[in-house]
Design an enzyme around this catalytic site. Sequence first.
Site, short mmCIF file in Angstrom:
data_model
loop_
_atom_site.label_atom_id
_atom_site.label_comp_id
_atom_site.label_asym_id
_atom_site.label_seq_id
_atom_site.Cartn_x
_atom_site.Cartn_y
_atom_site.Cartn_z
N ASP A 1 19.74 -17.10 -12.80
CA ASP A 1 18.99 -16.87 -13.58
C ASP A 1 18.32 -17.75 -14.66
O ASP A 1 16.88 -17.89 -14.97
CB ASP A 1 19.73 -15.84 -14.34
CG ASP A 1 19.91 -14.88 -14.11
OD1 ASP A 1 20.05 -14.11 -12.44
OD2 ASP A 1 20.81 -13.67 -14.37
N HIS B 1 20.21 -20.19 -6.20
CA HIS B 1 21.13 -20.74 -5.76
C HIS B 1 21.15 -22.14 -5.05
O HIS B 1 22.05 -22.28 -4.32
CB HIS B 1 20.80 -19.22 -5.22
CG HIS B 1 21.64 -18.22 -5.90
ND1 HIS B 1 22.72 -18.70 -6.41
CD2 HIS B 1 21.54 -16.89 -5.69
CE1 HIS B 1 23.25 -17.05 -7.40
NE2 HIS B 1 22.58 -16.38 -6.77
N GLU C 1 25.59 -16.84 -11.21
CA GLU C 1 24.54 -16.14 -11.29
C GLU C 1 24.11 -16.29 -12.69
O GLU C 1 22.56 -16.31 -12.47
CB GLU C 1 25.86 -14.64 -11.32
CG GLU C 1 25.23 -14.15 -10.27
CD GLU C 1 24.88 -13.89 -9.18
OE1 GLU C 1 23.37 -13.07 -9.17
OE2 GLU C 1 24.89 -14.77 -7.92
N HIS D 1 15.15 -16.92 -8.95
CA HIS D 1 16.25 -16.72 -8.34
C HIS D 1 17.26 -17.30 -6.60
O HIS D 1 18.57 -17.84 -7.31
CB HIS D 1 16.39 -16.22 -8.52
CG HIS D 1 18.50 -15.29 -8.85
ND1 HIS D 1 18.76 -14.69 -10.15
CD2 HIS D 1 19.26 -14.30 -7.87
CE1 HIS D 1 20.24 -15.10 -10.51
NE2 HIS D 1 20.83 -14.47 -8.24
N GLU D 2 17.06 -17.26 -6.28
CA GLU D 2 17.89 -17.71 -4.51
C GLU D 2 17.33 -18.52 -4.74
O GLU D 2 18.36 -19.85 -4.38
CB GLU D 2 16.56 -16.50 -4.15
CG GLU D 2 16.90 -15.09 -3.57
CD GLU D 2 18.43 -14.46 -4.13
OE1 GLU D 2 19.10 -15.14 -3.08
OE2 GLU D 2 18.50 -13.70 -4.35
#
Length: 483
Positions: free
Chosen positions: A203, A138, A199, A134-135
């Site tokens: 995801d 980003h 977000e 997930h990070e």
Amino acid sequence: MRFLNIFLCAAIISVSSMSSAATLISTDNSLPMIGDSTSGIISLDKEHRVGQAWARTLRGSVPLLNDPIAYSYLYDLLWQLTAHSQLQDKRLELIVLDNPTLNAFAVPGGIVGIHGGLLLSAENEDELASVIAHELAHLSQRHFAAQLEESRRNRPFTLATMLASILIASADTQAGVAAITSSIAAQQSSRLAFSRQNEQEADRIGMQNLVAAGVDPNAMPRMFSRMQRAQRFQGARPPEFLLTHPVTESRIADSLNRAAQLPIPSDVKPSLYFDLTRTRLSVHFANNPQKVLNYYQTEAEASQTPLDYYGLAVASIRLNQFKQAQSALSKLPASWKQHLFVKLTEAELQIAAEAWLTATKQLEQLANIYPGHYAVELLLAKAYMGAEQPNKAIQVLNKLKLDYPTDINIWYLLSEALGQAGKTNAVHQARVEYFLLTGQIDKALQQITFATREPDLSSSDIARLKQLEIDTKRVREEMKMDL
């Protein structure tokens, strides 16, 4: 927590200086990448410099986890997932914080931060990988640059308000929750949608990359559910990760729906690397070392499972009960005794017991099998220093720093080994590098001054010190500019 406070202070400073940063960005000569609109806002090179400046502040402000085995595990997992990411700039740096809370973060420029407590919150490697994926998403989608562009269209930049509210929450739960509620209410719906969009995108892409890496995508909704339960148990004080990554029922449902549409890898299996690392950190973060030793002793006697014996060995080493540690390790199955992390733990036992020659022999054998391995080489350098063979330690550390140039543990050990070998001028230079990596610019300049006073400096030594002074002053200006 102090760790989160400092992290958010740095973020707030960078956000609050966006107007001046925007001017600097506009003068950046880097060309935007074709098909990448965010590069026209802030270049990848600029993001990297911002991230490095911020990382210097972080390294010098918070305790980092000093466990080479745990670090090497997380480092390898990060790069395993990175291989399946969409990152354009793969200049990544992992920073592991000595913090028992559930948290992870990504900072523009490839900085990935993980709290040691994240491993205690995850039940298996797949769940841990879901947070890291997930990070990375980003970073690959460059959400920082997208937020910067959004702030230009919609003033004021309320992310600063949100970060300030979270900072308050870390010190005063009730005031923080009220501040967060007020700031959310004040935000425009379009900006809230923009945040949710980031977000959701992280995801979605993170789950796709998990599948590509051979990880079960259902791990992400499982981890979200675990975080939500943790929040309920903690009442008004949510885990730090949830302050910046809110988990709602709709988000969990959305991730479950996405996972149902993705294939589940057929060869998903438990990771012994994860289990061993998680056990190490459960001992490390235990407030009462004797209590955790008693726990593993009781569990090992009752269940006789290898993982409990391993926990008993690690806890015994922590309390300098070396015979008990050796006994626990001897009860492991033969297959476990051949595992790299178990062999490294045995070497840690020898180092703790100051059996330096035994430790060096064990680690030299491992170095031949795993050349360049972070934990193997770092422990070998420590063993050489204990055996009063600093020149061998220097040789190991000089090679290791080429692969891990920003690792402060390597530079610290190198300065100690150089001092042990009586190489005073080189000690000063290693300390300069250490202070630069931890944002201590004045101390770096002081070390340069000390070095210039050393007798019998060669012309190359003088040239190197002059260059170090130039580099140090450049770093100071970069830190002022970017943070």
